[in-house]
Write a protein that holds these residues in place. Structure first.
Motif, short mmCIF file in Angstrom:
data_model
loop_
_atom_site.label_atom_id
_atom_site.label_comp_id
_atom_site.label_asym_id
_atom_site.label_seq_id
_atom_site.Cartn_x
_atom_site.Cartn_y
_atom_site.Cartn_z
N VAL A 271 0.84 -1.19 0.00
CA VAL A 271 0.00 0.00 0.00
C VAL A 271 0.88 1.24 0.00
O VAL A 271 2.10 1.17 0.18
CB VAL A 271 -0.93 0.03 1.24
CG1 VAL A 271 -1.96 -1.06 1.17
CG2 VAL A 271 -0.10 -0.08 2.52
N TYR A 272 0.26 2.40 -0.21
CA TYR A 272 0.96 3.68 -0.23
C TYR A 272 0.39 4.58 0.87
O TYR A 272 -0.83 4.72 0.99
CB TYR A 272 0.80 4.37 -1.59
CG TYR A 272 1.49 3.64 -2.71
CD1 TYR A 272 2.76 4.01 -3.14
CD2 TYR A 272 0.87 2.56 -3.34
CE1 TYR A 272 3.40 3.33 -4.17
CE2 TYR A 272 1.50 1.87 -4.36
CZ TYR A 272 2.77 2.26 -4.77
OH TYR A 272 3.40 1.58 -5.79
N ALA A 273 1.29 5.16 1.65
CA ALA A 273 0.86 6.06 2.71
C ALA A 273 0.46 7.41 2.13
O ALA A 273 1.12 7.93 1.22
CB ALA A 273 1.98 6.24 3.74
N VAL A 274 -0.60 7.98 2.65
CA VAL A 274 -1.11 9.27 2.20
C VAL A 274 -1.45 10.12 3.43
O VAL A 274 -2.08 9.62 4.37
CB VAL A 274 -2.36 9.10 1.31
CG1 VAL A 274 -2.93 10.47 0.94
CG2 VAL A 274 -2.02 8.30 0.06
N LYS A 275 -1.02 11.38 3.41
CA LYS A 275 -1.37 12.30 4.49
C LYS A 275 -2.53 13.17 4.05
O LYS A 275 -2.48 13.77 2.97
CB LYS A 275 -0.18 13.18 4.88
CG LYS A 275 0.91 12.45 5.63
CD LYS A 275 2.01 13.43 6.04
CE LYS A 275 3.11 12.74 6.80
NZ LYS A 275 4.17 13.71 7.22
N ILE A 276 -3.55 13.24 4.89
CA ILE A 276 -4.74 14.03 4.58
C ILE A 276 -4.92 15.07 5.68
O ILE A 276 -5.13 14.73 6.85
CB ILE A 276 -5.99 13.13 4.50
CG1 ILE A 276 -5.77 12.02 3.45
CG2 ILE A 276 -7.23 13.95 4.18
CD1 ILE A 276 -6.84 10.95 3.46
N ALA A 277 -4.78 16.34 5.31
CA ALA A 277 -4.89 17.43 6.29
C ALA A 277 -6.35 17.64 6.67
O ALA A 277 -7.24 17.66 5.81
CB ALA A 277 -4.31 18.72 5.71
N VAL A 278 -6.60 17.81 7.96
CA VAL A 278 -7.95 18.01 8.48
C VAL A 278 -7.91 19.16 9.47
O VAL A 278 -6.99 19.25 10.29
CB VAL A 278 -8.47 16.73 9.18
CG1 VAL A 278 -9.86 16.98 9.74
CG2 VAL A 278 -8.49 15.56 8.21
N LYS A 279 -8.89 20.05 9.41
CA LYS A 279 -8.98 21.14 10.38
C LYS A 279 -9.58 20.60 11.66
O LYS A 279 -10.69 20.08 11.67
CB LYS A 279 -9.81 22.30 9.83
CG LYS A 279 -9.87 23.50 10.76
CD LYS A 279 -10.59 24.66 10.13
CE LYS A 279 -10.66 25.86 11.06
NZ LYS A 279 -9.34 26.29 11.53
N ASN A 280 -8.84 20.75 12.74
CA ASN A 280 -9.27 20.19 14.02
C ASN A 280 -10.24 21.14 14.72
O ASN A 280 -9.96 22.32 14.91
CB ASN A 280 -8.04 19.96 14.92
CG ASN A 280 -8.37 19.12 16.15
OD1 ASN A 280 -9.52 18.72 16.35
ND2 ASN A 280 -7.37 18.86 16.95
N ASP A 281 -11.39 20.61 15.10
CA ASP A 281 -12.38 21.41 15.83
C ASP A 281 -12.24 21.24 17.33
O ASP A 281 -13.10 21.68 18.09
CB ASP A 281 -13.79 21.03 15.38
CG ASP A 281 -14.08 19.54 15.58
OD1 ASP A 281 -13.19 18.82 16.08
OD2 ASP A 281 -15.20 19.11 15.23
N GLY A 282 -11.16 20.58 17.75
CA GLY A 282 -10.94 20.35 19.17
C GLY A 282 -11.22 18.94 19.61
O GLY A 282 -10.78 18.51 20.69
N ARG A 283 -11.93 18.18 18.77
CA ARG A 283 -12.27 16.81 19.15
C ARG A 283 -11.22 15.80 18.72
O ARG A 283 -11.04 14.76 19.36
CB ARG A 283 -13.63 16.42 18.55
CG ARG A 283 -14.80 17.11 19.22
CD ARG A 283 -16.12 16.68 18.62
NE ARG A 283 -16.26 17.10 17.23
CZ ARG A 283 -17.42 17.16 16.59
NH1 ARG A 283 -18.53 16.82 17.22
NH2 ARG A 283 -17.48 17.55 15.35
N LEU A 284 -10.51 16.10 17.64
CA LEU A 284 -9.54 15.14 17.11
C LEU A 284 -8.31 15.05 18.00
O LEU A 284 -7.78 16.07 18.44
CB LEU A 284 -9.14 15.53 15.68
CG LEU A 284 -10.27 15.57 14.65
CD1 LEU A 284 -9.75 16.04 13.31
CD2 LEU A 284 -10.91 14.19 14.53
N LYS A 285 -7.86 13.84 18.24
CA LYS A 285 -6.68 13.59 19.06
C LYS A 285 -5.69 12.71 18.31
O LYS A 285 -6.08 11.95 17.41
CB LYS A 285 -7.08 12.90 20.38
CG LYS A 285 -8.18 13.61 21.16
CD LYS A 285 -7.76 14.99 21.62
CE LYS A 285 -8.87 15.67 22.41
NZ LYS A 285 -8.53 17.05 22.81
#
Length: 294
Positions: A271-285
């Motif tokens: 498989v191939y690793a992929v980074k996906i940027a996400v805007k954190n609303d404070g819940r993501l850890k």
């Protein structure tokens, strides 16, 4: 007949529930920075706690630097004494220049007397010879004073460089956060002895978090850098939240599927690793599981 239909519907529901509705799976990560000590000494204070937000450049602690300050004071005194011994070239050369000017005036007077026959050629030659001697003395004096001044300037520059180096070491006794973020781990406490390279704290920018997911080779053609995808954060149970993600990096090399990751095609080992940027609303850890829908 009704009982059979109920069994069939239940089997279908179980079958549908076991299907994987996502295209890839991964875990949320953030850019972590381990702040290490740049000086050796006792920690005078270290005002951070785990979970505490810090700003870039904020001073959160200090390491004892009294010995460095004393060394700087000693070098500053040496520099002051050295610059005070620098010769005043103009003052020391002024006397010779005045003598030369006086002899030049006398030479002009003798030349006028010589034209009127009131002076001899020897008198003129003697004065011109004396002027040449004074000019030679002035040249030698200026050369000696110039060399002494250059030597003093070089020594002063060396002391200034040592003072600058001490200033840099003193500045490194201040414990600063190089980036804005949240303190994840605190490795040291006030009163402990720090050494160069010793980890003091770990910081992560939780506002800019990303999901590292793994895709099979046949999925790579369906998206590219900058594309928007749907990211589903799994908080356990039925608690799931959707986020908009942006593809920010795609690995150029394949790797074996991590054991903790379930790909859409279970037959694919690479498989191939992929980074996906996400805007954190404070819940993501960090470490939270997430799924991707293309």
């Amino acid at each position: 007949m009704k009982r059979i239909s109920s069994i069939v519907l239940a089997m279908l529901a179980v079958s549908c529930g076991s299907r994987t509705p996502y295209d890839a799976q991964g875990t949320f990560e953030a850019t972590e920075v381990v702040v290490s000590s740049e000086a050796t000494g006792r920690i005078l204070y270290f005002n951070v706690e785990e979970g505490m937000p810090v700003t870039a450049g904020a001073v959160v602690g200090e390491i004892d630097s009294i010995q460095l300050h004393l060394q700087r004071k000693q070098l500053s005194a040496q520099l002051s004494a050295l610059t005070g011994s620098r010769p005043d070239i103009e003052a020391q050369a002024a006397s010779l220049r005045e003598q030369i000017a006086t002899q030049q005036t006398e030479c002009n007077r003798v030349k006028n007397l010589l034209r009127d026959g009131a002076a001899t050629q020897k008198q003129l030659d003697d004065i011109e010879a004396q002027i040449r001697v004074l000019e030679s003395q002035l040249t030698a004096t200026l050369s000696t004073l110039g060399k002494n001044t250059a030597s003093i300037n070089d020594n002063a520059a060396a002391l200034e460089a040592q003072i600058a180096a001490l200033d840099d070491r003193i500045a490194k006794c201040r414990i600063q956060s190089p980036v804005a973020g949240t303190v994840l781990v605190k490795y040291a406490e006030t009163g402990e002895l720090a050494s160069v390279g010793k980890p003091l704290m770990k910081i992560a920018d939780l506002d800019h978090i990303y999901l590292r997911a793994y895709f099979t080779s046949d999925q790579l053609g369906r998206f590219g850098l900058g594309d928007r995808v749907r990211v589903v954060a799994d908080f356990g149970g039925d608690e799931r939240y959707d986020y908009e993600g942006r593809i920010m990096w795609i690995s150029s090399e394949s790797e074996f599927t991590p054991k903790t990751i379930q790909t859409k095609d279970s037959r694919a080992n690479l498989v191939y690793a992929v980074k996906i940027a996400v805007k954190n609303d404070g819940r993501l850890k960090i470490g939270l599981a997430g799924d991707v829908l293309l």
